[in-house]
Design a protein around this motif. Structure first.
Motif, PDB file in Angstrom:
ATOM      1  N   ALA A  85       0.682  -1.197  -0.029  1.00 54.77           N
ATOM      2  CA  ALA A  85      -0.132  -0.045  -0.145  1.00 54.77           C
ATOM      3  C   ALA A  85       0.794   1.219   0.046  1.00 54.77           C
ATOM      4  CB  ALA A  85      -0.879   0.110   1.182  1.00 54.77           C
ATOM      5  N   ALA A  86       1.982   1.294   0.693  1.00 57.74           N
ATOM      6  CA  ALA A  86       2.797   2.455   0.683  1.00 57.74           C
ATOM      7  C   ALA A  86       3.516   2.493  -0.403  1.00 57.74           C
ATOM      8  CB  ALA A  86       3.795   2.072   2.016  1.00 57.74           C
ATOM      9  N   LEU A  87       3.883   1.467  -1.172  1.00 53.88           N
ATOM     10  CA  LEU A  87       4.618   1.456  -2.451  1.00 53.88           C
ATOM     11  C   LEU A  87       3.683   2.248  -3.478  1.00 53.88           C
ATOM     12  CD1 LEU A  87       7.179   0.588  -4.010  1.00 53.88           C
ATOM     13  CD2 LEU A  87       5.598  -1.449  -4.729  1.00 53.88           C
ATOM     14  N   LYS A  88       2.578   1.647  -3.510  1.00 56.88           N
ATOM     15  CA  LYS A  88       1.521   2.267  -4.368  1.00 56.88           C
ATOM     16  C   LYS A  88       1.392   3.840  -4.425  1.00 56.88           C
ATOM     17  CE  LYS A  88      -3.525   1.970  -5.396  1.00 56.88           C
ATOM     18  NZ  LYS A  88      -3.586   1.752  -6.917  1.00 56.88           N
ATOM     19  N   GLU A  89       1.131   4.163  -2.873  1.00 55.50           N
ATOM     20  CA  GLU A  89       0.879   5.561  -2.321  1.00 55.50           C
ATOM     21  C   GLU A  89       2.062   6.492  -2.840  1.00 55.50           C
ATOM     22  OE1 GLU A  89      -0.170   8.282   1.505  1.00 55.50           O
ATOM     23  OE2 GLU A  89      -0.070   6.055   1.644  1.00 55.50           O
ATOM     24  N   ASN A  90       3.215   6.061  -2.517  1.00 58.14           N
ATOM     25  CA  ASN A  90       4.476   6.817  -2.914  1.00 58.14           C
ATOM     26  C   ASN A  90       4.795   6.998  -4.268  1.00 58.14           C
ATOM     27  OD1 ASN A  90       6.170   7.745  -0.316  1.00 58.14           O
ATOM     28  ND2 ASN A  90       5.227   5.665   0.124  1.00 58.14           N
ATOM     29  N   ILE A  91       4.342   6.017  -5.198  1.00 54.90           N
ATOM     30  CA  ILE A  91       4.857   5.995  -6.440  1.00 54.90           C
ATOM     31  C   ILE A  91       3.585   6.905  -7.232  1.00 54.90           C
ATOM     32  CG2 ILE A  91       5.085   4.714  -8.754  1.00 54.90           C
ATOM     33  CD1 ILE A  91       6.496   2.646  -7.173  1.00 54.90           C
ATOM     34  N   GLU A  92       2.383   6.694  -6.947  1.00 53.95           N
ATOM     35  CA  GLU A  92       1.466   7.515  -7.576  1.00 53.95           C
ATOM     36  C   GLU A  92       1.330   9.013  -7.097  1.00 53.95           C
ATOM     37  OE1 GLU A  92      -1.712   3.767  -8.331  1.00 53.95           O
ATOM     38  OE2 GLU A  92      -2.137   5.189  -6.790  1.00 53.95           O
ATOM     39  N   ALA A  93       1.925   9.325  -5.754  1.00 55.72           N
ATOM     40  CA  ALA A  93       1.925  10.786  -5.311  1.00 55.72           C
ATOM     41  C   ALA A  93       3.284  11.294  -5.725  1.00 55.72           C
ATOM     42  CB  ALA A  93       1.771  10.648  -3.873  1.00 55.72           C
ATOM     43  N   ALA A  94       4.113  10.730  -6.645  1.00 54.48           N
ATOM     44  CA  ALA A  94       5.454  11.194  -7.174  1.00 54.48           C
ATOM     45  C   ALA A  94       5.570  12.533  -7.617  1.00 54.48           C
ATOM     46  CB  ALA A  94       6.094  10.178  -8.069  1.00 54.48           C
ATOM     47  N   HIS A  95       4.363  13.169  -8.189  1.00 50.10           N
ATOM     48  CA  HIS A  95       4.554  14.382  -8.660  1.00 50.10           C
ATOM     49  C   HIS A  95       4.534  15.593  -7.796  1.00 50.10           C
ATOM     50  CE1 HIS A  95       0.032  13.430  -8.151  1.00 50.10           C
ATOM     51  NE2 HIS A  95      -0.093  14.546  -8.116  1.00 50.10           N
ATOM     52  N   LEU A  96       3.944  14.852  -6.365  1.00 49.07           N
ATOM     53  CA  LEU A  96       3.849  16.074  -5.349  1.00 49.07           C
ATOM     54  C   LEU A  96       5.372  15.934  -4.558  1.00 49.07           C
ATOM     55  CD1 LEU A  96       0.261  15.730  -4.184  1.00 49.07           C
ATOM     56  CD2 LEU A  96       1.311  17.697  -5.129  1.00 49.07           C
ATOM     57  N   ALA A  97       6.001  14.709  -4.747  1.00 50.32           N
ATOM     58  CA  ALA A  97       7.148  14.339  -3.758  1.00 50.32           C
ATOM     59  C   ALA A  97       8.231  15.395  -3.804  1.00 50.32           C
ATOM     60  CB  ALA A  97       7.706  13.029  -4.133  1.00 50.32           C
ATOM     61  N   SER A  98       8.556  15.797  -4.868  1.00 55.19           N
ATOM     62  CA  SER A  98       9.541  17.021  -4.962  1.00 55.19           C
ATOM     63  C   SER A  98       9.365  18.132  -4.102  1.00 55.19           C
ATOM     64  CB  SER A  98       9.786  17.451  -6.379  1.00 55.19           C
ATOM     65  OG  SER A  98       8.745  17.894  -7.131  1.00 55.19           O
ATOM     66  N   GLU A  99       7.922  18.591  -3.952  1.00 54.44           N
ATOM     67  CA  GLU A  99       7.633  19.701  -3.126  1.00 54.44           C
ATOM     68  C   GLU A  99       7.393  19.474  -1.795  1.00 54.44           C
ATOM     69  OE1 GLU A  99       4.523  23.414  -3.458  1.00 54.44           O
ATOM     70  OE2 GLU A  99       3.701  21.470  -4.571  1.00 54.44           O
ATOM     71  N   LEU A 100       6.945  18.378  -1.517  1.00 55.42           N
ATOM     72  CA  LEU A 100       6.378  17.721  -0.136  1.00 55.42           C
ATOM     73  C   LEU A 100       7.556  17.061   0.566  1.00 55.42           C
ATOM     74  CD1 LEU A 100       2.890  16.471  -0.499  1.00 55.42           C
ATOM     75  CD2 LEU A 100       3.625  18.798   0.009  1.00 55.42           C
ATOM     76  N   THR A 101       8.515  16.612  -0.121  1.00 60.14           N
ATOM     77  CA  THR A 101       9.743  15.947   0.459  1.00 60.14           C
ATOM     78  C   THR A 101      11.086  16.759   0.565  1.00 60.14           C
ATOM     79  OG1 THR A 101       8.797  13.674  -0.170  1.00 60.14           O
ATOM     80  CG2 THR A 101      11.163  13.936   0.641  1.00 60.14           C
ATOM     81  N   PHE A 102      11.608  16.775   1.535  1.00 60.79           N
ATOM     82  CA  PHE A 102      13.143  17.663   1.802  1.00 60.79           C
ATOM     83  C   PHE A 102      13.776  17.104   2.689  1.00 60.79           C
ATOM     84  CE2 PHE A 102       9.923  19.956   4.080  1.00 60.79           C
ATOM     85  CZ  PHE A 102      10.690  20.629   5.169  1.00 60.79           C
ATOM     86  N   SER A 103      15.132  17.373   2.575  1.00 63.81           N
ATOM     87  CA  SER A 103      15.859  16.940   3.558  1.00 63.81           C
ATOM     88  C   SER A 103      16.828  18.354   4.058  1.00 63.81           C
ATOM     89  CB  SER A 103      16.973  15.992   3.191  1.00 63.81           C
ATOM     90  OG  SER A 103      16.338  14.775   2.750  1.00 63.81           O
ATOM     91  N   PHE A 104      17.490  18.404   5.446  1.00 68.06           N
ATOM     92  CA  PHE A 104      18.175  19.259   5.759  1.00 68.06           C
ATOM     93  C   PHE A 104      18.866  18.985   6.970  1.00 68.06           C
ATOM     94  CE2 PHE A 104      14.199  19.611   7.863  1.00 68.06           C
ATOM     95  CZ  PHE A 104      14.541  19.769   9.154  1.00 68.06           C
ATOM     96  N   GLU A 105      20.205  19.545   7.158  1.00 68.97           N
ATOM     97  CA  GLU A 105      20.836  19.255   8.258  1.00 68.97           C
ATOM     98  C   GLU A 105      21.467  20.505   9.129  1.00 68.97           C
ATOM     99  OE1 GLU A 105      25.107  18.369   6.422  1.00 68.97           O
ATOM    100  OE2 GLU A 105      23.835  16.974   6.155  1.00 68.97           O
ATOM    101  N   ASP A 106      21.890  19.955  10.492  1.00 65.75           N
ATOM    102  CA  ASP A 106      22.624  21.114  11.182  1.00 65.75           C
ATOM    103  C   ASP A 106      24.031  20.787  11.634  1.00 65.75           C
ATOM    104  OD1 ASP A 106      20.558  23.537  11.385  1.00 65.75           O
ATOM    105  OD2 ASP A 106      19.330  21.718  12.086  1.00 65.75           O
ATOM    106  N   THR A 107      24.965  21.287  11.615  1.00 67.65           N
ATOM    107  CA  THR A 107      26.225  20.691  12.315  1.00 67.65           C
ATOM    108  C   THR A 107      26.892  21.776  13.257  1.00 67.65           C
ATOM    109  OG1 THR A 107      26.898  19.846   9.814  1.00 67.65           O
ATOM    110  CG2 THR A 107      28.508  20.309  11.413  1.00 67.65           C
ATOM    111  N   VAL A 108      27.308  21.125  14.158  1.00 64.23           N
ATOM    112  CA  VAL A 108      28.092  21.902  15.345  1.00 64.23           C
ATOM    113  C   VAL A 108      29.536  21.356  15.514  1.00 64.23           C
ATOM    114  CG1 VAL A 108      28.013  22.383  17.850  1.00 64.23           C
ATOM    115  CG2 VAL A 108      25.954  22.598  16.711  1.00 64.23           C
ATOM    116  N   ARG A 109      30.559  22.260  15.553  1.00 62.08           N
ATOM    117  CA  ARG A 109      31.836  21.942  15.908  1.00 62.08           C
ATOM    118  C   ARG A 109      32.038  21.928  17.320  1.00 62.08           C
ATOM    119  NH1 ARG A 109      36.591  20.067  13.761  1.00 62.08           N
ATOM    120  NH2 ARG A 109      38.346  20.666  14.964  1.00 62.08           N
ATOM    121  N   ILE A 110      32.691  20.383  17.692  1.00 60.93           N
ATOM    122  CA  ILE A 110      32.705  20.457  19.105  1.00 60.93           C
ATOM    123  C   ILE A 110      34.433  19.916  19.403  1.00 60.93           C
ATOM    124  CG2 ILE A 110      32.195  18.730  20.888  1.00 60.93           C
ATOM    125  CD1 ILE A 110      29.657  18.294  19.725  1.00 60.93           C
ATOM    126  N   ASP A 111      35.041  20.656  20.376  1.00 63.27           N
ATOM    127  CA  ASP A 111      36.256  20.488  20.746  1.00 63.27           C
ATOM    128  C   ASP A 111      36.308  19.251  21.725  1.00 63.27           C
ATOM    129  OD1 ASP A 111      37.382  22.620  19.006  1.00 63.27           O
ATOM    130  OD2 ASP A 111      36.942  23.790  20.590  1.00 63.27           O
TER     131      ASP A 111
END
Length: 322
Positions: A146-172
């Protein structure tokens, strides 16, 4: 218990679903296991043990009947036939052996049939264990398809709704000490001001269940539950399974990389927005861009706060030992 001359009882089941997407696109999504935590609800994390073009060994961490399990599988890829065979190499009780295949068939232009085959037996052919496996395979197979079906069929929205980001801290300090701070999440209610309560379990070494109540800036409390997989002393992967209204997916990874006498500690997030709830949560005029900014700010605020306390912890230890 079967005698050595008694053949083990193999149970075979098949599940299938029709997907409104080209067969080649469906095959690629199944073949690329790094994306599985984003595609399949039971999957927490997948890592390659060994990989060649058509033959690979992977370790999978996933839930089965509400329990977190891990196992190692071999996969044989047959792209021309759009087929992926798999066989568990190291199973978790009550599973004695497990294998099967993904088969993708084109039924019409832009439409595919996905067949998921399983063949398995329980430890000592125990009926109670077999019943547990039957339920887990049926529940996970239906959920995955079911998840495979939903994710592939909604692929046209994925680029807008799916995103990644990160935060980095330097530690001594040392990567081991930073890792310990993030790994010892059972102590977070004592160490992190924004964490009010923690419920932490580690029944299997390196596979953790973390449920916690966090306090937002407005004083409201939110409960989240995640499964975590740890890799001392360089990383911790997680998947959140109780989600706020604005998200349908949240996975992440903490990394600790030593360089130049210190540590680069990073918190990475991948999320999928729930477009249906944006206006309800943020107001009738809110856009996807507004939701992206809101989610990123909220998650980064907590991550940077956690990394800040990890920094203070590791640097205090470095001063003591230095």
């Amino acid at each position: 218990m079967p005698t050595p001359s008694t053949p083990a009882t193999q149970h075979q089941v098949e599940h299938e679903i029709t997907v409104s997407a080209p067969a080649d696109a469906v095959y690629r999504m199944i073949a690329e296991v790094r994306n599985w935590p984003r595609i399949f609800p039971p999957t927490i994390y997948v890592d390659y043990v060994r990989k060649t073009e058509y033959d690979e060994q992977i370790r999978i961490w996933a839930t089965a009947n509400g329990e977190a399990k891990s196992w190692t599988s071999r996969r044989m890829l047959q792209p021309e036939q759009r087929r992926v065979n798999f066989q568990q190499l190291v199973s978790s009780p009550p599973v004695a052996s497990m294998g099967g295949a993904w088969i993708i068939e084109e039924v019409a232009p832009g439409e595919s049939r996905v067949r998921l085959l399983h063949e398995y037996r329980s430890v000592d052919d125990d009926p109670e264990g077999l019943s547990w496996i039957d339920q887990a395979v049926d529940r996970n197979s239906r959920s995955e398809l079911a998840a495979l079906k939903e994710n592939i069929e909604a692929a046209h929205l994925a680029s807008e709704l799916t995103f990644s980001f990160e935060d980095t801290v330097r530690i001594d300090g040392r990567a081991e000490d930073v890792f310990d701070f993030i790994n010892e999440a059972g102590l977070w209610s004592e160490r992190l001001p924004h964490v009010a309560k923690v419920r932490f379990e580690e029944d299997e070494k390196g596979l953790q269940t973390l449920e916690m109540d966090t306090v937002a800036k407005d004083g409201s409390t939110h409960t989240t539950k995640s499964y975590r997989v740890t890799f001392p002393y360089h990383g911790i992967a997680y998947k959140q399974i109780t989600l706020p209204a604005l998200l349908t997916l949240h996975t992440g990874y903490w990394t600790f990389a030593e360089s130049d006498g210190g540590v680069a500690a990073t918190s990475q997030h991948t999320v999928v927005l729930n477009s249906e709830n944006i206006s309800r949560v943020l107001g009738p005029d809110a856009t996807v861009a507004d939701a992206r900014e809101y989610v990123r700010t909220a998650l980064s605020t907590n991550s940077r706060a956690t990394l800040g306390h990890a920094k203070a912890y590791a640097e205090a230890l470095a001063r003591k030992t230095g």
